[in-house]
Design a protein around this motif. Sequence first.
Motif, PDB file in Angstrom:
ATOM      1  N   GLY A  82      15.558  75.052  22.992  1.00  0.00           N
ATOM      2  CA  GLY A  82      15.295  75.911  24.142  1.00  0.00           C
ATOM      3  C   GLY A  82      16.351  76.957  24.395  1.00  0.00           C
ATOM      4  N   ALA A  83      17.334  77.088  23.501  1.00  0.00           N
ATOM      5  CA  ALA A  83      18.423  78.037  23.719  1.00  0.00           C
ATOM      6  C   ALA A  83      17.951  79.479  23.570  1.00  0.00           C
ATOM      7  CB  ALA A  83      19.563  77.762  22.750  1.00  0.00           C
ATOM      8  N   GLN A  84      18.535  80.359  24.359  1.00  0.00           N
ATOM      9  CA  GLN A  84      18.320  81.792  24.225  1.00  0.00           C
ATOM     10  C   GLN A  84      19.359  82.349  23.253  1.00  0.00           C
ATOM     11  OE1 GLN A  84      18.489  83.678  28.054  1.00  0.00           O
ATOM     12  NE2 GLN A  84      16.964  82.324  28.974  1.00  0.00           N
ATOM     13  N   LYS A  99      19.669  76.272  33.936  1.00  0.00           N
ATOM     14  CA  LYS A  99      19.831  77.404  33.032  1.00  0.00           C
ATOM     15  C   LYS A  99      19.707  76.925  31.593  1.00  0.00           C
ATOM     16  CE  LYS A  99      23.957  78.428  34.615  1.00  0.00           C
ATOM     17  NZ  LYS A  99      24.151  77.594  35.810  1.00  0.00           N
ATOM     18  N   PRO A 100      18.906  77.607  30.775  1.00  0.00           N
ATOM     19  CA  PRO A 100      18.835  77.204  29.355  1.00  0.00           C
ATOM     20  C   PRO A 100      20.147  77.548  28.664  1.00  0.00           C
ATOM     21  CG  PRO A 100      17.646  79.259  29.706  1.00  0.00           C
ATOM     22  CD  PRO A 100      18.040  78.773  31.071  1.00  0.00           C
ATOM     23  N   GLU A 107      26.621  76.438  27.902  1.00  0.00           N
ATOM     24  CA  GLU A 107      25.740  75.427  28.499  1.00  0.00           C
ATOM     25  C   GLU A 107      26.150  75.244  29.951  1.00  0.00           C
ATOM     26  OE1 GLU A 107      25.559  71.755  26.406  1.00  0.00           O
ATOM     27  OE2 GLU A 107      24.371  72.572  24.741  1.00  0.00           O
TER      28      GLU A 107
END
Length: 486
Positions: free
Chosen positions: A111-113, A67-68, A94
Amino acid sequence: MFSCTFDQVDLACCPTCLCCQPQLQSVARRINRDLSRRGFVAGAGASLASLGLVPPARARAAPPGPKPPIVFVSFLLFDGKSKTLRGGLRLLVEGNRIKLIATGDLSPPEGAQMIDCGGRVMMPGLIDAHWHTIFAALPISALFSADVGYIFLAASAEAERTLMRGFTTVRDLGGPSFALKQAIDDGLATGPRIYPSGAMITTTGGHGDMRPLSDLPRSPGGPPSYLERTGAANIADNAGEVRLRVREQLLQGASQIKLVGGGGVATPRTTLDMLTFGEPELRAGVEAAADRNTYVAVHAYPSAAIRRAVAAGVQCIEHGHLMDEATARLMAEKGIWLSTQPFVSDDDTAPMTGQSRTNLTQVIAGTNTVYALAKEHKIKTAFGTDCLFSSKVTERQGFMLTHLTRWYDNADILKMATSVNAELLAMSGPRNPYPGKLGVIEEGALADLLVIEGNPVDDITLVARPDTHFMIIMKDGKIYKDTLRA
């Protein structure tokens, strides 16, 4: 279609009346003639997997792979402990944990949403401390007539609906939920975290003993009845049998144990004033659970049943609607938990008739008393719903929280359904299937959270309208509903 020992089949019957169904006996034999209760439950789990069960359409399926990271911005935080909201925060998830809560700018990881909550309220996922995962939504007629595969698939569908109501965790207080829990944890089904008790353990003639009279007489140490083989309930009539049944549930993965201390609403051959286990038998169960570093919850309505359980070392009482003030004072002095339910009208349960109707009337009449005593004496009190046999009733799961406004303010209600309930779950110690903090939004806690349109601290009725007011539902760091970015 089926046989039963009662004059009529209605919702007064307990789900353990599965034992009366020849069709289900035939299905069980086809699965494996020699399955033990543990094998039966495991076999049901294998059936779920073999059917290729996937998350239903209403919930967003989590994408495969890591998972991002997710950064939430522009929200007001109800953290599960404080009675006030905080703003000006950013929150980083995270994996399955809340990594960071910070003020001001937060440099997102690569790469975080980013999720802009638009000033809405964020709070922990809700917890139901008294749930029946397998038996919550199916009517008793279906439990009698359907095959076991259908029953477990229907329970899986209800588990998804439970999660979509914002309940990210439930404590299961009776029924063969081990397989469904495993399927959810393994990603084969969608639903809340489940803290399973396994079969409720009762005496001959106690609440949950729904065997047909043709199963009598029972010989101690004899072969288990069909009721017991399904894992719905276990019969124990001496201290040695109690230890055996407790150890069997723990062997299957129970996080806590449920013993039955008296009669119950859904068992029409019982009354609420009756007692079941003696103190030595209850103590045997407490000791067997303590050997595995967990606790016993006892189903008990009247003061006599509660006091007997407390004397035996029980740490949690389920229900307690008929307790008196002296018993409430005793529970407070001993630090005993009360896990009770706000039954205020017939709408909060499936229809009941006969003796079950009489029992329900007594419970409803006692609801104001038990909450008033709990508040006056500051008893540690958990919220649960105990929904059974009706999908219409399960839809009211969040609505039942609003009943608590008779005794508590909105912030305390939300705390009870989050951080307070989580304290009860944590009593399972090393038997806790989900190590980590639940019911709070703080750094290091498990990432179970809701984003809500409106402020539930001001308007508690929002929790009764999850379809329109729960914008985001996250469990274990995975988003299952997101209307903000849809």
